[in-house]
Design a protein around this motif. Structure first.
Motif: not given
Length: 258
Positions: A96-100, A105-107, A173-174
């Protein structure tokens, strides 16, 4: 087949370990079960009845054989002692922190959030969900049932397992992280409530698109599969000796000393 962000794919789920490949289209003159299809032009009804009778006998037997084989494969892969000190709460927070933070950002360049999971004994399988939902389609119950048969086998009963759901890279993503957690929990609920696998042996984890199975193709259906991962022994506490029985045993010991 499994679902994607654009909606579920068509077709029913096959037992785990069985390839889902269609038969080539039958042509005139082909031979199946010893019956020439050239006969269709002469006596279609009689041949249809004959083929129907053969199918009633052959198809259930084949289905049973495929399910039994796939269950055996699952047992062979998962009846392995493996130790893992994975902290699921910390792992969910890390994702969750990485997404926030909008990191990675690039898959294609996104590193797996839990690389340690890739080293543990595991299987992957398809589950069909409703679009953008954690509701499992009835077509997938046969697949989950085969897994339940394997998990309740005496060879796998001593072990604990982690159910991990993934989502291909599409949408937010979230949202995908939350959706995959709900889907992992849905698979666990079916295993526990429908197929009676001991709940203490199963944990659920959704990783969304934070651990792509095919990094080079982020939107590939291969990134939307479910995993069952062996994570260690299932410790069962020995039943405590009832106080009355303990007192009785102590009294008997005193009598012997006298």
């Amino acid at each position: 087949m499994r679902r994607g962000s654009a909606g579920p794919r068509q077709g029913s789920a096959m037992p785990v370990g069985v390839d889902q490949e269609g038969d080539p289209e039958l042509q005139q003159g082909d031979q199946r079960s010893g019956v020439s299809l050239m006969l269709w032009g002469k006596k279609p009804r009689g041949i249809a009845l004959l083929l129907g009778a053969v199918a009633l006998f052959v198809l259930p037997t084949a289905a049973r054989a495929q399910t039994a084989t796939s269950t055996g494969d699952i047992i062979e892969k998962l009846a392995v002692e493996a130790e893992s000190d994975i902290d699921l709460t910390a792992l969910r927070q890390q994702a969750a922190d990485r997404i926030k933070a909008r990191a990675d950002a690039q898959p294609q360049k996104r590193p797996p959030i839990a690389p340690q999971l890739t080293k543990l004994p595991q299987i992957r399988f398809d589950v069909v969900f409703d679009q953008d939902s954690s509701l499992i389609r009835p077509a997938s119950y046969q697949t989950i049932g085969s897994i339940a048969d394997a998990l309740t086998d005496p060879k796998t009963r001593p072990y604990r397992y982690l159910i991990v759901d993934h989502v291909e890279s599409a949408g937010r993503r979230d949202h995908n992280l939350i959706l995959s957690q709900r889907r992992a929990e849905s698979v666990r609920d079916v295993l526990v409530n429908t197929f009676k696998v001991a709940p203490k042996r199963l944990q659920a984890l959704g990783l969304g698109e934070e651990q792509l199975q095919d990094v080079n193709r982020p939107a590939s259906p291969a990134n939307a599969r479910v995993q069952i991962i062996a994570i260690g022994k299932f410790e069962t506490a020995d039943p405590a000796t009832p106080p009355a029985a303990a007192q009785k045993g102590a009294a008997a010991a005193k009598k012997k000393k006298r």
